[in-house]
Every structure is written in structure tokens, then in C-alpha cells.
Design an enzyme around this catalytic site. Structure first.
Site, PDB file in Angstrom:
ATOM      1  N   LYS A 155      29.585 -20.688  32.189  1.00  0.00           N
ATOM      2  CA  LYS A 155      29.200 -19.763  33.256  1.00  0.00           C
ATOM      3  C   LYS A 155      30.180 -18.596  33.383  1.00  0.00           C
ATOM      4  O   LYS A 155      29.790 -17.482  33.731  1.00  0.00           O
ATOM      5  CB  LYS A 155      29.045 -20.511  34.582  1.00  0.00           C
ATOM      6  CG  LYS A 155      27.826 -21.438  34.590  1.00  0.00           C
ATOM      7  CD  LYS A 155      26.535 -20.661  34.333  1.00  0.00           C
ATOM      8  CE  LYS A 155      25.308 -21.517  34.419  1.00  0.00           C
ATOM      9  NZ  LYS A 155      24.052 -20.748  34.253  1.00  0.00           N
ATOM     10  N   TYR A 163      31.185 -26.814  31.579  1.00  0.00           N
ATOM     11  CA  TYR A 163      30.077 -26.113  32.231  1.00  0.00           C
ATOM     12  C   TYR A 163      30.574 -24.803  32.831  1.00  0.00           C
ATOM     13  O   TYR A 163      29.957 -23.740  32.655  1.00  0.00           O
ATOM     14  CB  TYR A 163      29.456 -26.981  33.319  1.00  0.00           C
ATOM     15  CG  TYR A 163      28.438 -26.263  34.167  1.00  0.00           C
ATOM     16  CD1 TYR A 163      27.158 -26.008  33.684  1.00  0.00           C
ATOM     17  CD2 TYR A 163      28.760 -25.827  35.454  1.00  0.00           C
ATOM     18  CE1 TYR A 163      26.219 -25.328  34.462  1.00  0.00           C
ATOM     19  CE2 TYR A 163      27.830 -25.156  36.229  1.00  0.00           C
ATOM     20  CZ  TYR A 163      26.565 -24.911  35.738  1.00  0.00           C
ATOM     21  OH  TYR A 163      25.651 -24.237  36.504  1.00  0.00           O
TER      22      TYR A 163
END
Length: 248
Positions: free
Chosen positions: A161, A157
Site C-alpha cells: 500500500k 501488506y
């Protein structure tokens, strides 16, 4: 915000949380907002609550940003109805606890498609439409994360980002290379009381942070307004927003 009255914005992930708050704020300031998400019924419900109360209006559009064909269909709608777009808010995001050593490929793929590819396709289509219609004062806003600047959540994740951080700056540089005044902003929230964390932890919204008061979706939406209100000679490139007591 007066200069944005009557202008067109696209907000992804507008059916809940931060995206819903952003859509409501922009409509409240007189903008025409194409709010997209997979949950068309929720979009219609939000539109019915806020439309007719001022100059702004929300236009629900069902779109899954994992699917390029649906994104292209959305921009076709925008072009046919409004001719152009002035503000692109890439808010749709997806996270899951999928470790690097044991995570499921499908979970990685979904995060990559939503957080990176979907954002990139929306940015490309928005800027191409701006350029084609001589909108040189537009704005692209990417709702990023503090996980785009340090690895505190699951690494995959965070990797998506970190990509958003790079894509934001890369887009800014490409625009400056052609002397465009279109601006680009990354907004990186810390702990926010939304459904995002509860979907991952299977808890009630905000309960993942019992030791502190989180920031709220309205705080993030206000940061969008801050970036949009900056004078033309100011390019707000990055905003970090964390709860006062957040340690990481």
C-alpha cells in the site's frame, strides 16, 4: 457529475464491497461501467439489479488482475466496444496476515501481484487508451489504505500500500511532464465494514471493530464522486477516510 454521463469507467474488484458500491454509484450517475472481478456470476447479478433504471449501465467482465493477459483482454474489450475509457478505478485489493519472519511466499506474491502489479498494469493500459483517443480530462482513482501511510497491519501488506501511494504520485508527475490534464487520486480508507477484514480474520463483516462504528462502502464510493466532481483546475490527490473513533 453531469459531465460524466455516457462516459466509460473501469472498476476492478467490482463484485463486492467498495468496488460494488463504486460501480453502482457510477452507473447511477449515468456512466457506462465495465465492472471486473473473478466472480462473474456476482457481477452479472449486480448488473441485473442496476441496469435499465437510468442512463447508466454496467458491463460485467471476468478478470483476475493477478493475470496480465486477462487485464489486456479486458482493455481489448473496452477498446472494441467503447473506443476509449475516461475513468479507471483501481479498487481490487488483497491482504493476508503473512509476517515478514514466517509468512508464506505465495501470500506475499499474491498481495504484490494484485495490489501493485495489477494496479500498475491497469493504470498503464487505461492511460495509454486515453492518450490514443485524445481523452485529456480522464481520471485514475486508486483505492489505497491508511496502511499506505503508516504500518499498523502486517508489514508486507503495508509495503504494497505504500507502493500505491508512491505509484499514485509517480503517475501524476509523469502526466504533468507531458502536460496532460488527466488527474490521479488516492483514496485511503481506515476501518470499513466489508468482507475484506472478515476474510483475513474469519469473522463476520465489521465484527473486527466491535468498539466503534466503521465507515461504510457507500462513504468510500461518495469520496470517488467527490474527486470526480472537482472542477478542472483542482486535482484531488489524496483523501483519508477514517471512522471518527479510530485511533490509528
Amino acid at each position: 457529475m453531469d459531465r460524466w454521463i455516457g462516459k466509460v469507467a473501469v472498476v476492478t474488484g467490482a463484485s463486492a464491497g467498495i468496488g460494488e458500491a463504486i460501480a453502482k454509484k457510477l452507473v447511477g450517475h449515468g456512466m457506462k461501467v465495465v465492472g471486473c472481478a473473478r466472480n462473474e456470476e456476482k457481477l452479472k447479478q449486480i448488473a441485473s439489479e442496476i441496469n435499465g433504471k437510468g442512463q447508466g449501465e454496467m458491463f460485467p467482465f471476468k478478470c483476475d488482475v493477478k493475470e496480465e493477459s486477462q487485464i489486456l483482454e479486458m482493455f481489448k474489450f473496452v477498446k472494441e466496444k467503447f473506443k476509449t475509457v475516461h475513468v479507471m478505478v483501481n479498487n481490487a485489493g488483497l491482504g493476508s496476515k503473512a509476517p515478514l519472519m514466517s509468512g508464506k511466499t505465495e501470500e506475499w506474491r499474491n498481495m504484490l501481484y494484485v495490489n501493485v502489479l495489477g494496479l500498475s498494469i491497469c493504470t498503464r493500459e487505461a492511460i495509454q487508451l486515453m492518450k490514443a483517443t485524445n481523452v485529456d480530462d480522464g481520471h485514475v482513482i486508486n483505492i489505497n489504505s491508511m496502511s499506505g501511510h503508516r504500518v499498523a497491519f502486517k508489514a508486507f501488506y503495508s509495503a504494497t500500500k505504500f507502493a500505491v501511494t508512491a505509484l499514485t504520485e509517480g503517475t501524476r508527475k509523469e502526466l504533468r511532464e507531458i502536460d496532460s490534464q488527466i488527474r490521479v487520486t488516492s483514496i485511503s480508507p481506515g476501518a470499513v465494514k466489508t468482507e475484506f477484514g472478515s476474510r483475513i480474520d474469519k469473522k463476520t463483516p465489521g465484527s473486527s471493530y466491535p468498539y466503534m462504528e466503521t465507515v461504510y462502502v457507500e462513504d468510500i464510493a461518495d469520496s470517488v464522486l467527490y474527486a470526480l466532481q472537482a472542477p478542472s483546475h483542482v486535482d484531488v490527490n489524496e483523501i483519508y477516510i477514517r471512522p471518527t473513533l479510530q485511533k490509528i
